[in-house]
Motif scaffolding. Structure first.
Motif, PDB file in Angstrom:
ATOM      1  N   SER A   1      63.953  50.352  54.381  1.00 16.41           N
ATOM      2  CA  SER A   1      63.765  48.910  54.210  1.00 16.41           C
ATOM      3  C   SER A   1      65.079  48.185  54.457  1.00 16.41           C
ATOM      4  O   SER A   1      66.165  48.771  54.337  1.00 16.41           O
ATOM      5  N   PRO A   2      65.019  46.896  54.811  1.00 12.42           N
ATOM      6  CA  PRO A   2      66.261  46.145  55.069  1.00 12.42           C
ATOM      7  C   PRO A   2      67.124  46.058  53.820  1.00 12.42           C
ATOM      8  O   PRO A   2      66.623  45.931  52.701  1.00 12.42           O
ATOM      9  N   ILE A   3      68.418  46.111  54.020  1.00  7.71           N
ATOM     10  CA  ILE A   3      69.348  46.033  52.899  1.00  7.71           C
ATOM     11  C   ILE A   3      69.537  44.577  52.486  1.00  7.71           C
ATOM     12  O   ILE A   3      69.842  43.723  53.326  1.00  7.71           O
TER      13      ILE A   3
ATOM     14  N   ASN B   1      68.984  42.068  62.477  1.00  8.23           N
ATOM     15  CA  ASN B   1      67.904  41.103  62.293  1.00  8.23           C
ATOM     16  C   ASN B   1      67.223  41.337  60.956  1.00  8.23           C
ATOM     17  O   ASN B   1      67.677  42.153  60.134  1.00  8.23           O
ATOM     18  N   GLU B   2      66.125  40.644  60.709  1.00 11.56           N
ATOM     19  CA  GLU B   2      65.492  40.711  59.398  1.00 11.56           C
ATOM     20  C   GLU B   2      64.896  42.078  59.091  1.00 11.56           C
ATOM     21  O   GLU B   2      64.589  42.375  57.927  1.00 11.56           O
ATOM     22  N   ASP B   3      64.734  42.952  60.078  1.00  9.59           N
ATOM     23  CA  ASP B   3      64.239  44.303  59.820  1.00  9.59           C
ATOM     24  C   ASP B   3      65.313  45.211  59.250  1.00  9.59           C
ATOM     25  O   ASP B   3      64.997  46.263  58.672  1.00  9.59           O
ATOM     26  N   ASP B   4      66.586  44.848  59.424  1.00  7.33           N
ATOM     27  CA  ASP B   4      67.689  45.671  58.934  1.00  7.33           C
ATOM     28  C   ASP B   4      68.474  45.033  57.804  1.00  7.33           C
ATOM     29  O   ASP B   4      69.052  45.734  56.976  1.00  7.33           O
ATOM     30  N   LEU B   5      68.548  43.704  57.756  1.00  5.19           N
ATOM     31  CA  LEU B   5      69.376  43.030  56.756  1.00  5.19           C
ATOM     32  C   LEU B   5      68.677  41.757  56.296  1.00  5.19           C
ATOM     33  O   LEU B   5      68.230  40.957  57.129  1.00  5.19           O
ATOM     34  N   MET B   6      68.601  41.590  54.989  1.00  5.91           N
ATOM     35  CA  MET B   6      67.997  40.391  54.401  1.00  5.91           C
ATOM     36  C   MET B   6      69.104  39.582  53.733  1.00  5.91           C
ATOM     37  O   MET B   6      69.668  39.983  52.715  1.00  5.91           O
TER      38      MET B   6
ATOM     39  N   SER C   1      67.806  27.979  53.057  1.00  7.27           N
ATOM     40  CA  SER C   1      67.708  29.169  53.902  1.00  7.27           C
ATOM     41  C   SER C   1      66.561  29.004  54.880  1.00  7.27           C
ATOM     42  O   SER C   1      65.672  28.159  54.693  1.00  7.27           O
ATOM     43  N   GLY C   2      66.581  29.811  55.931  1.00  3.63           N
ATOM     44  CA  GLY C   2      65.535  29.750  56.952  1.00  3.63           C
ATOM     45  C   GLY C   2      65.637  30.947  57.868  1.00  3.63           C
ATOM     46  O   GLY C   2      66.354  31.920  57.597  1.00  3.63           O
TER      47      GLY C   2
ATOM     48  N   SER D   1      65.055  35.181  71.589  1.00  8.52           N
ATOM     49  CA  SER D   1      64.025  35.826  72.408  1.00  8.52           C
ATOM     50  C   SER D   1      64.325  37.288  72.704  1.00  8.52           C
ATOM     51  O   SER D   1      63.414  38.099  72.867  1.00  8.52           O
ATOM     52  N   SER D   2      65.585  37.658  72.752  1.00  3.98           N
ATOM     53  CA  SER D   2      65.940  39.031  73.124  1.00  3.98           C
ATOM     54  C   SER D   2      66.094  39.970  71.942  1.00  3.98           C
ATOM     55  O   SER D   2      65.967  41.187  72.085  1.00  3.98           O
ATOM     56  N   THR D   3      66.385  39.431  70.743  1.00  2.42           N
ATOM     57  CA  THR D   3      66.668  40.305  69.594  1.00  2.42           C
ATOM     58  C   THR D   3      65.758  40.076  68.398  1.00  2.42           C
ATOM     59  O   THR D   3      65.738  40.905  67.496  1.00  2.42           O
ATOM     60  N   GLY D   4      65.044  38.967  68.339  1.00  2.00           N
ATOM     61  CA  GLY D   4      64.077  38.776  67.258  1.00  2.00           C
ATOM     62  C   GLY D   4      64.510  37.729  66.250  1.00  2.00           C
ATOM     63  O   GLY D   4      65.298  36.824  66.546  1.00  2.00           O
ATOM     64  N   TRP D   5      64.000  37.891  65.010  1.00  2.00           N
ATOM     65  CA  TRP D   5      64.216  36.919  63.937  1.00  2.00           C
ATOM     66  C   TRP D   5      65.394  37.342  63.063  1.00  2.00           C
ATOM     67  O   TRP D   5      65.574  38.523  62.763  1.00  2.00           O
TER      68      TRP D   5
END
Length: 469
Positions: A82-84, A209-214, A244-245, A250-254
């Motif tokens: 899970s993202p850290i 990105n949000e899959d690795d770091l929150m 926050s937001g 387009s190339s790397t995500g959110w």
């Protein structure tokens, strides 16, 4: 026989071989004892020297305590899972400058990161944390937070680099640093200088990105604190807020993004003294020409040109300190309309002078005589050539200047013989006719302008200040 000879040869060599072997063993044993003695002696000497030199402190082996060499810190904590979560809190030390020309601001702040890395956990009987400087940061994993829309930034390094790393026994980490950053602020000058600017400093992870770091605010809205003594010369800081937001690439995500929002309301008193008040005075000064005689061409023209040039200087000074935007600002509206009033006062006199010339030509033609002499009163004569006449005179239009000079010469000659009588009579006659001169030489356009110009300008100010304030 041969066998007997070999046995006798071996019997002779055996004692010699045994003796040589025993000597060799004794020699090796002696060397071993000597080497052991030397090593023990040197070890004792080293221990003795360490005991004698108590001024040197052995370095703390933090890397061994944290087992840094046992892990690969090129990977984030919990890689593949899970993202850290990384908490952020900010303390704003100062807002150094706001630039309207460059559309940016400079801010000094303390940026703190909170996360947990179990690879850095260690045993501690007293459960105390360990604090390190910036040298250890290069050997462990830290969040790669950067400032979005930043132009330049740096970490303070006086007297040493202002970086702090604190590790707790359970693996929780606090990473703090002191930064000065200059970032863009998208300003809207349509209401300048009666405007309020909303700026924000944005933080985001560069690689994760949000899959690795929150990324989140550690204490919610209380994560943003400011110094009580923050002040600016041209702005009043209305509020600070944290939000926050998400940002999409387009190339790397959110990516998670944090915002430090603050509102700046401009102090208007400086611009009232430097722009608005001088513009008002120039407009009112242009109205003075409505009360000057319509035949005083040099006075009215020079007054009009002076006010026009002064308004141009004021407008140029305001534009030099502002960005070259393609829309109209509030101060432009006021200055351009004030300039229009000054310009119209010059145009008004041009119209008055032209109509007066046509009107007087018609009157002179109606009163003309066959000899070319015209009968005009003293008021009209003074309006033409600037000389005052006590009574009505008959004069030729082609000889105004000559007759004026003759009147002056006669007056001087008379003053030699009788100084008091002509001058007193002239002054009394002029004093009694000033009001009549102004009224009779007043044009109808001047009369209406004395009322219309101030009234319209007052109405304009009423609507202007009511709309922008």
């Amino acid at each position: 026989m041969v066998l007997v000879m070999k046995l006798l040869f071996l019997t002779c060599l055996w004692p010699t071989a045994v003796l040589h072997s025993s000597q060799s063993q004794h020699h090796h044993l002696h060397h071993r004892q000597q080497f052991s003695f030397l090593r023990k002696h040197s070890s004792k000497r080293e221990i003795k020297m360490r005991k004698l030199d108590n001024t040197k402190v052995q370095p703390l082996k933090s890397e061994q305590l944290l087992r840094i060499e046992d892990h690969d810190f090129a990977l984030r904590p919990g890689f593949g899972g899970s993202p850290i979560p990384v908490g952020i809190d900010v303390q704003v030390e100062s807002i150094d400058s706001i630039s309207e020309v460059d559309m940016d601001f400079t801010m000094t702040l303390y940026l703190r990161h909170y996360w947990k890395d179990e690879r850095l956990s260690f045993r501690s009987n007293k459960n105390k944390s360990m604090t390190f400087d910036g040298r250890l940061i290069k050997k462990i994993w830290v969040p790669d937070v950067f400032f979005v829309h930043s132009k330049r930034s740096f970490i303070h390094d006086t007297t040493v680099e202002n970086v702090m790393l604190r590790v707790y026994p359970d693996g929780n980490v606090l990473f703090s640093l002191r930064i000065t950053v200059s970032a863009m602020c998208f300003m809207d000058f349509s209401r300048f200088p009666l405007d309020t600017q909303n700026c924000s400093l944005e933080l985001e992870s560069y690689a994760y990105n949000e899959d690795d770091l929150m990324l989140y605010w550690k204490h919610g809205n209380k994560s943003l604190s400011t110094d009580e003594h923050i002040s600016l010369s041209q702005f009043f800081i209305e509020e600070f807020s944290a939000s926050s937001g998400l940002a999409f690439y387009s190339s790397t995500g959110w990516y998670n993004r944090l915002f430090i929002n603050f509102a700046l309301r401009r102090h208007i008193f400086f611009f009232v003294l430097q722009s608005y008040f001088p513009a008002m005075l120039m407009v009112m000064l242009s109205w003075v020409s409505f009360w000057i005689d319509r035949r005083a061409v040099p006075a009215r023209v020079s007054l009009g040109i002076t006010t026009v040039l002064t308004m141009s200087t004021i407008m140029t000074g305001v534009s030099a300190s502002m960005p070259q935007v393609s829309y109209i600002k509030a101060v432009d509206v006021y200055l351009w309309i004030s300039f229009l009033f000054v310009f119209l006062s010059v145009i008004e006199y041009a119209a008055v002078n032209y109509l007066t010339t046509i009107e007087e030509r018609k009157q002179l033609k109606k009163k003309g005589k066959a000899s070319g002499m015209y009968s005009i009163d003293a008021v009209q004569a003074m309006a033409f050539d600037g000389c005052f006449y006590d009574t009505d005179v008959d004069m030729d239009l082609t000889g105004f200047s000559d007759r004026c000079e003759e009147n002056e010469i006669r007056g001087r000659a008379a003053s030699v013989t009788n100084v008091d009588t002509p001058r007193i009579k002239r002054k009394r006659s002029l004093k009694g006719n000033v009001g009549r001169i102004i009224l009779q030489n007043n044009h109808v356009i001047d009369t209406y302008s004395r009322i219309i110009f101030p009234s319209v300008y007052i109405v304009f100010n009423f609507f202007y200040w009511g709309l922008y304030i």
